[in-house]
Design a protein around this motif. Sequence first.
Motif, PDB file in Angstrom:
ATOM      1  N   THR A 274       0.859  -1.191   0.000  1.00 37.83           N
ATOM      2  CA  THR A 274       0.000   0.000   0.000  1.00 37.83           C
ATOM      3  C   THR A 274       0.895   1.240   0.000  1.00 37.83           C
ATOM      4  N   PHE A 275       0.330   2.317  -0.487  1.00 36.84           N
ATOM      5  CA  PHE A 275       1.041   3.597  -0.466  1.00 36.84           C
ATOM      6  C   PHE A 275       1.453   3.923   0.973  1.00 36.84           C
ATOM      7  N   ALA A 276       0.532   3.686   1.924  1.00 32.45           N
ATOM      8  CA  ALA A 276       0.820   4.029   3.328  1.00 32.45           C
ATOM      9  C   ALA A 276       2.040   3.257   3.828  1.00 32.45           C
ATOM     10  N   ASP A 277       2.129   1.969   3.487  1.00 33.94           N
ATOM     11  CA  ASP A 277       3.292   1.177   3.916  1.00 33.94           C
ATOM     12  C   ASP A 277       4.561   1.624   3.199  1.00 33.94           C
ATOM     13  N   ALA A 278       4.415   1.945   1.928  1.00 32.76           N
ATOM     14  CA  ALA A 278       5.601   2.394   1.177  1.00 32.76           C
ATOM     15  C   ALA A 278       6.194   3.624   1.855  1.00 32.76           C
ATOM     16  N   MET A 279       5.333   4.535   2.291  1.00 33.37           N
ATOM     17  CA  MET A 279       5.818   5.752   2.936  1.00 33.37           C
ATOM     18  C   MET A 279       6.396   5.445   4.312  1.00 33.37           C
ATOM     19  N   VAL A 316      11.110   9.989  15.064  1.00 35.64           N
ATOM     20  CA  VAL A 316      12.506   9.554  15.129  1.00 35.64           C
ATOM     21  C   VAL A 316      12.534   8.210  14.397  1.00 35.64           C
ATOM     22  N   VAL A 317      13.332   8.124  13.365  1.00 36.76           N
ATOM     23  CA  VAL A 317      13.250   6.939  12.507  1.00 36.76           C
ATOM     24  C   VAL A 317      14.632   6.609  11.944  1.00 36.76           C
ATOM     25  N   GLY A 318      14.884   5.318  11.767  1.00 35.17           N
ATOM     26  CA  GLY A 318      16.219   4.945  11.297  1.00 35.17           C
ATOM     27  C   GLY A 318      16.224   3.725  10.402  1.00 35.17           C
ATOM     28  N   ILE A 319      17.410   3.435   9.903  1.00 35.98           N
ATOM     29  CA  ILE A 319      17.641   2.223   9.119  1.00 35.98           C
ATOM     30  C   ILE A 319      18.839   1.486   9.712  1.00 35.98           C
ATOM     31  N   CYS A 320      18.931   0.220   9.376  1.00 37.67           N
ATOM     32  CA  CYS A 320      20.003  -0.581   9.958  1.00 37.67           C
ATOM     33  C   CYS A 320      20.753  -1.323   8.849  1.00 37.67           C
ATOM     34  N   PRO A 321      21.752  -0.648   8.255  1.00 35.71           N
ATOM     35  CA  PRO A 321      22.532  -1.347   7.221  1.00 35.71           C
ATOM     36  C   PRO A 321      23.320  -2.500   7.852  1.00 35.71           C
ATOM     37  N   LYS A 322      23.038  -3.686   7.344  1.00 33.45           N
ATOM     38  CA  LYS A 322      23.668  -4.900   7.903  1.00 33.45           C
ATOM     39  C   LYS A 322      25.173  -4.883   7.642  1.00 33.45           C
ATOM     40  N   GLY A 323      25.884  -5.265   8.669  1.00 33.49           N
ATOM     41  CA  GLY A 323      27.333  -5.451   8.497  1.00 33.49           C
ATOM     42  C   GLY A 323      28.124  -4.177   8.265  1.00 33.49           C
ATOM     43  N   ALA A 324      27.498  -3.005   8.547  1.00 37.99           N
ATOM     44  CA  ALA A 324      28.210  -1.759   8.245  1.00 37.99           C
ATOM     45  C   ALA A 324      28.841  -1.112   9.477  1.00 37.99           C
ATOM     46  N   LEU A 391      17.527   9.491  11.941  1.00 33.66           N
ATOM     47  CA  LEU A 391      17.208  10.897  11.679  1.00 33.66           C
ATOM     48  C   LEU A 391      15.936  11.254  12.437  1.00 33.66           C
ATOM     49  N   SER A 392      15.696  12.544  12.614  1.00 35.97           N
ATOM     50  CA  SER A 392      14.461  12.951  13.294  1.00 35.97           C
ATOM     51  C   SER A 392      13.985  14.262  12.700  1.00 35.97           C
ATOM     52  N   GLY A 393      12.689  14.524  12.906  1.00 33.53           N
ATOM     53  CA  GLY A 393      12.117  15.768  12.390  1.00 33.53           C
ATOM     54  C   GLY A 393      10.641  15.601  12.140  1.00 33.53           C
ATOM     55  N   ASP A 394      10.083  16.466  11.270  1.00 42.36           N
ATOM     56  CA  ASP A 394       8.660  16.259  10.994  1.00 42.36           C
ATOM     57  C   ASP A 394       8.527  15.114   9.992  1.00 42.36           C
ATOM     58  N   THR A 395       7.417  14.392  10.143  1.00 42.18           N
ATOM     59  CA  THR A 395       7.294  13.082   9.488  1.00 42.18           C
ATOM     60  C   THR A 395       7.603  13.133   7.992  1.00 42.18           C
ATOM     61  N   LYS A 396       6.955  14.068   7.298  1.00 38.60           N
ATOM     62  CA  LYS A 396       7.087  14.100   5.837  1.00 38.60           C
ATOM     63  C   LYS A 396       8.552  14.333   5.428  1.00 38.60           C
ATOM     64  N   THR A 397       9.161  15.315   6.090  1.00 40.54           N
ATOM     65  CA  THR A 397      10.533  15.679   5.718  1.00 40.54           C
ATOM     66  C   THR A 397      11.520  14.564   6.059  1.00 40.54           C
ATOM     67  N   VAL A 398      11.397  14.027   7.267  1.00 41.92           N
ATOM     68  CA  VAL A 398      12.404  13.061   7.718  1.00 41.92           C
ATOM     69  C   VAL A 398      12.305  11.758   6.916  1.00 41.92           C
ATOM     70  N   ARG A 399      11.092  11.402   6.501  1.00 40.50           N
ATOM     71  CA  ARG A 399      10.945  10.198   5.683  1.00 40.50           C
ATOM     72  C   ARG A 399      11.652  10.382   4.343  1.00 40.50           C
ATOM     73  N   LYS A 400      11.499  11.561   3.796  1.00 42.16           N
ATOM     74  CA  LYS A 400      12.130  11.845   2.507  1.00 42.16           C
ATOM     75  C   LYS A 400      13.661  11.774   2.634  1.00 42.16           C
ATOM     76  N   GLN A 401      14.149  12.376   3.723  1.00 42.37           N
ATOM     77  CA  GLN A 401      15.609  12.389   3.926  1.00 42.37           C
ATOM     78  C   GLN A 401      16.146  10.967   4.127  1.00 42.37           C
ATOM     79  N   LEU A 402      15.421  10.202   4.951  1.00 41.03           N
ATOM     80  CA  LEU A 402      15.906   8.858   5.251  1.00 41.03           C
ATOM     81  C   LEU A 402      15.812   7.959   4.008  1.00 41.03           C
ATOM     82  N   SER A 403      14.811   8.258   3.173  1.00 38.45           N
ATOM     83  CA  SER A 403      14.677   7.489   1.940  1.00 38.45           C
ATOM     84  C   SER A 403      15.924   7.672   1.062  1.00 38.45           C
ATOM     85  N   GLU A 404      16.400   8.906   0.989  1.00 41.53           N
ATOM     86  CA  GLU A 404      17.611   9.176   0.204  1.00 41.53           C
ATOM     87  C   GLU A 404      18.815   8.452   0.815  1.00 41.53           C
TER      88      GLU A 404
END
Length: 584
Positions: A274-279, A316-324, A391-404
């Motif tokens: 779903t679009f919601a999950d993709a975001m 507040v949202v993050g990613i976990c690159p394996k083995g990095a 990363l942290s911030g307002d939802t829309k912005t921080v999601r975009k940044q973390l996506s990059e």
Amino acid sequence: MLRSHSCGELRLENVNQEVKLAGWVQRVRNKGGLIWVDLRDRYGVTQLIFEEGSTDKALLEKAAQLGREFVVQASGVVIERTSKNDKIPTGSIEVKVAELTVLNPAKVPPFIIEDETDGGDDLRMKYRYLDLRRGVVREKLQLRHRMMQETRKYMDAEDFIEVETPVLIKSTPEGARDFVVPSRVNPGEFYALPQSPQTFKQLLMVSGFDRYFQIVKCFRDEDLRADRQPEFTQIDCEMSFVEQEDILSTFEGLTKHLFREVKGVELEEVKRMTFADAMKYYGNDKPDVRFDMKFVELNEVAQGKGFGIFDSAELVVGICPKGAAEYTRKQLDALTEWVKRPQIGAKGLVYVKYNADGSLKSTVDKFFDQEALGAWAEKFGAEPGDLMLVLSGDTKTVRKQLSELRLKMGEDLGLRDRSVFKPLWVVDFPLFEWDDETNRFHAMHHPFTSPKKEDIALLETDPGAVRANAYDLVINGVEIGGGSIRIHDKATQKLMFKHLGFTDEEAQKQFGFLMEAFEYGAPPHGGIAFGFDRLCAIFGGSDSIRDYIAFPKNNSGRDVMIDSPSTIADDQLEELSIKVDLKS
Ligand code: ASP
């Protein structure tokens, strides 16, 4: 015929045959009494040989005078080469020339016309017809041709009818500016070039055509990028008496057919999201799912520990690159700088290394002890050796940044393999999108997209929450196609225009013809369009669509070969009742 064979055709089996070839001189190697010429055409390269002793002198001299890109005809006998070249299919033979005719000499080309060239982009664009002689460029157009033929084959077998729709039309809203064409016979009036054949294909459904497709040029006046051209090609489709599921399965079928026939790749079933999950999990409506590295939301474990930046953030949202975890301080500093660049715009980057010995080392150790960081690691499902980037911030912005950042990490860690293809349907898009600039809702897809039945009540109370029967096909993080189930009754279409801020008069003026058509028995219908140039680029493993277009425009929308756009003569302007008044 000026030739008996092509330059890509001769093999050992042809030895001793008398042949006649024609083509372009790619290269001449003159060793005095011995001259080799590489002769090129669309099909390949064949080596010609002229040898002192067995070749008469005049012929040898003629060969010595050949220049690059001369068009010649050569007759002779096929012989086996003493030193073979296994890099080209004709590499076992050469043609011992008995007769040579120069069909047309050539000026020295502005760059080397071989796979490896010394010509820069601009020069090659100016002489695109020469660039197209290069094998690597030609192959891209050949791929495009194959894709086109296979598309037509599949669509025809599925009972789709290819119908051409007009190019001089009235605006079709796809969210870009229109290119307009003045009408001489109707002074002061303009046609618009189609941003897509959207309204026409819907009218064809009202006409009862039932299954339509067209490989069609579309025109959008928008800012250009590597994957955008002002004119581009779509595989455009529409179907009647269908639901979303029917469209998804038909076009999943097309996608699989193309991969099978053109690339020899058997695709697995195309996953849905779903679009919601993709975001939420990828921060992006076109996630690259060749690799995992999903977003993990950390508010619960990261807030309330006295770290102000997190405490005041919406997300507040993050990613976990394996083995990095082995990233050095220098690499991590570089990553921090990378997210702080204006293009990404993050204020900073918090990272936690999950060391091989099980200890956790972060940039926020002052606020988070081992136990607190352990709670993060648990959320991430991290293991020793992993890195956590937050990363942290307002939802829309921080999601975009973390996506990059996720895409960058995927790239850096070699997880975005071009030979792997992961298509994905993204479904349940919102009907509207809020636009801060104009301060109103826009159609996320286009105004003919139907809302989900169960969300119609929300139209009045919470338009932003209404979901549409709309879907996109995404491959490897690239949006390849999109479509929707349409509105097919006048009342809903009118309501939609109202929500988009059209007055009744405006809606009538622009789309009265469609709403009227809906009153003459419009069947339920829906469709989709694939961006054909992008699809070709994905198949060819390239980021730029330009290479897959015979005569593309440059970054300023200019065709530098024919020098267009250009001014027109005053009397032509007058005939069109147009006065040019340039402001600057
Ligand atoms: N006309 C739409 C587009 O160009 C596709 C569709 O809704 O069928 O994106």
